[in-house]
Design a protein around this motif. Structure first.
Motif, short mmCIF file in Angstrom:
data_model
loop_
_atom_site.label_atom_id
_atom_site.label_comp_id
_atom_site.label_asym_id
_atom_site.label_seq_id
_atom_site.Cartn_x
_atom_site.Cartn_y
_atom_site.Cartn_z
N ASN A 69 46.53 49.50 29.94
CA ASN A 69 45.65 48.52 30.55
C ASN A 69 45.49 48.89 32.03
O ASN A 69 46.48 48.94 32.76
N LEU A 70 44.28 49.14 32.42
CA LEU A 70 43.99 49.47 33.81
C LEU A 70 43.16 48.35 34.43
O LEU A 70 42.05 48.06 33.97
N THR A 71 43.71 47.73 35.44
CA THR A 71 42.94 46.79 36.24
C THR A 71 42.23 47.60 37.32
O THR A 71 42.86 48.05 38.28
N TYR A 72 40.96 47.81 37.11
CA TYR A 72 40.19 48.65 38.03
C TYR A 72 39.62 47.79 39.16
O TYR A 72 38.94 46.79 38.91
N VAL A 73 39.91 48.19 40.39
CA VAL A 73 39.45 47.46 41.57
C VAL A 73 38.45 48.36 42.31
O VAL A 73 38.80 49.45 42.76
N ASN A 74 37.25 47.90 42.42
CA ASN A 74 36.23 48.67 43.13
C ASN A 74 36.33 48.41 44.63
O ASN A 74 35.78 47.44 45.15
N ASN A 75 37.06 49.29 45.33
CA ASN A 75 37.24 49.14 46.77
C ASN A 75 36.21 49.92 47.57
O ASN A 75 36.41 50.17 48.76
N HIS A 147 29.12 46.52 31.59
CA HIS A 147 28.51 45.89 32.76
C HIS A 147 29.06 46.59 34.00
O HIS A 147 30.25 46.87 34.10
N PRO A 148 28.21 46.91 34.97
CA PRO A 148 28.64 47.63 36.17
C PRO A 148 29.68 46.83 36.95
O PRO A 148 29.75 45.59 36.86
N VAL A 149 30.49 47.56 37.71
CA VAL A 149 31.50 46.92 38.56
C VAL A 149 30.98 46.94 39.99
O VAL A 149 30.81 47.99 40.59
#
Length: 505
Positions: A69-75, A147-149
């Motif tokens: 499980n990867l919690t992807y954070v768009n920084n 859906h885009p991040v």
């Protein structure tokens, strides 16, 4: 009559005062929703960086089932409709795809070629299946997001995969020996998100030389379920270790590292020491305990020297494990993988084990904390790390230690470095073999920083290294940024001839 009226008025006044006091002081206070205690209103903040949570089941030989499980954070300031992951294990899908030089092939596969790879079974985004494909000869996983991040937003990715580990002496590989004994090296083993910089994804494949990893800082929790007689040495802090239903469970967790690696064996003993409050654990085969104790001792001295020189190692633990890696030693954040041959003669008495161990400890700063593109700009981390290795010998053993190191690793390479057409700033694909790569990248690093020290003095050099660490800590730095940072120090002794000599070929 007046007395009666006065008495009645007094009683009424007392009753009125009692009612007022009861209302103000004795009536229970009823709070509105806005007045409720703050702890009843839990505010969930998104994580600061990507978070990997991986659950691993190991069969005791060469098969792994895993859920990540990867919690992807768009920084970033970009909107991402696609994401790319490295699948390094797929370099082992066939003998033709393995990127080893011919002379190194049988060092990696002493029993002949052994296939391996990673099989992606399912990918989800926020609980729903997502379209995916393999590109770059299967070494890159491309996700087409449902859906885009958006910038600042978070998305949960779930990737289920199976891993086949080749019988190889490499970052990813296993070797059997003795009576049912096995040690498995687990490096570059899971889908790891590629770096996106300036709206461009870095999806370089593994080359025949050098290191492949170029990644961003993330948080990790990895749970291993293994046969009961196995031990897991890994990146991070060992949060839990216990047995259940004839299985052993090891849970490692750590924040702010670049990647996660492990070594698994049913033939490990351990020894532990502490320096500057940092716990160091050495894992070794019992028949190689002399090398295991020596690796622990070297790591202890190296950590102490580098803490004083560069700034303190920020993690509470460091592990070094005897494993299978034919080039010698391999750094991972908070974890070092050292080839089993280093734990025996002649590597013990010839200082080969010491040089490799000190070098990999130095990488905890230069690559682990200050990252860079190890394929296209390998000198950035290897050059400074090899200088740190020379510095270790100098500070631990004085002038004799420095002289011995230079005699063995520098003086024999100077002519090659000066006359070779390949430059220390070149990318990995330009190097033809290991013999060309080491002096050009590693030895040049020692010569560069020695020249810098001679020009500006040791005190200024250490100040430069400490401020370099603090400025780029937990980031990735480019060669251009490195040069700009050095120039920004405005050392009077450094003129354009210094930069032309080293950084502007």
């Amino acid at each position: 009559m007046k007395k009666v009226v006065t008495l009645v008025a007094a009683v009424l006044l007392i009753f009125l005062m009692f009612f007022i006091l009861k209302t103000v002081f004795l009536h229970p206070i009823v709070k509105t929703e806005a007045q409720q205690p703050e702890e009843n209103h839990i505010v969930y903040l998104p994580p600061e960086r990507n978070v990997y949570d991986i659950k691993v089941e190991y069969d005791g030989i060469n098969k792994i089932k895993a859920v990540m499980n990867l919690t992807y954070v768009n920084n970033t300031e970009d909107i991402f409709k696609e994401l790319y992951f490295h699948l390094y294990p797929n370099m082992f899908s066939s003998s033709a795809s393995v990127p080893f030089f011919k002379e190194d092939f049988y060092r990696a596969f002493p029993k002949g070629f052994s296939p391996g790879g990673i099989n992606i079974q399912q990918v989800e985004q926020d609980g729903k299946d997502v379209a995916w494909s393999l590109i770059e000869d299967g070494e890159i996983l491309k996700l087409i997001l449902n859906h885009p991040v958006e910038p600042g937003n978070v998305s949960i990715l779930n990737i289920q995969f199976e891993l086949t580990i080749p019988q190889a002496k490499f970052r990813l590989g296993y070797q059997t020996f003795g009576d049912g004994k096995i040690t498995l090296s687990l490096g570059n083993w899971y889908p790891i998100l590629a770096v996106c910089k300036d709206d461009k994804w870095s999806i370089d494949k593994h080359y025949a030389i050098g290191d492949c990893t170029y990644s961003d800082i993330s948080d990790y929790t990895v749970s291993f379920t293994v046969p009961e007689d196995f031990t897991v040495a890994a990146s991070g802090i060992l949060e839990e270790g216990y047995t259940k239903d004839n299985k052993a469970i090891f849970i490692y967790s750590i924040d702010s590292i670049r990647e996660f690696a492990a070594a698994i064996s049913n033939n490990y003993q351990t020894s532990t020491d502490i320096v500057d409050g940092i716990k160091i654990v050495s894992y070794f085969h019992p028949e190689d305990k002399r090398g295991g104790f020596m690796a622990l001792n070297i790591a202890k001295y190296a950590l102490g020297i580098f803490n004083d020189a560069f700034g303190k190692y920020p993690y509470p633990e460091l592990r070094i494990a005897e494993a299978n890696y034919y080039p010698g030693g391999m750094e991972f954040p908070t974890f070092i993988m050292m080839d089993t041959t280093k734990y025996t003669e002649p590597h013990i008495s010839s200082t080969s084990l010491e040089r490799s161990t000190a070098h990999e400890v130095a990488h905890q700063w230069w690559y682990g904390l200050v990252g860079s593109d190890q394929i296209n700009e390998p000198w950035l981390d290897e050059g400074i790390t090899e200088f740190s290795t020379a510095y270790y010998f100098e500070k631990r053993y004085g002038q004799p230690g420095r002289d011995s190191y230079f005699e063995r690793y520098v003086n024999t390479c100077v002519d090659f470095v000066m006359k070779n057409h390949i430059h220390m700033l070149d990318p990995l694909p330009l190097f033809k073999n290991q013999q060309e790569y080491f002096p050009t990248v590693y030895t040049s690093g020692v010569l560069f920083y020695e020249d810098l020290r001679n020009q500006i003095g040791e005190e200024n050099l250490l100040d430069f290294l400490r401020s370099y660490l603090e400025t780029f800590k937990y980031k990735n730095v480019s060669l251009k940024e490195f040069e700009e940072f050095l120039r920004g120090k405005k050392y009077e002794a450094l003129d354009e001839s210094f930069y032309d000599k080293w950084l502007n070929p």
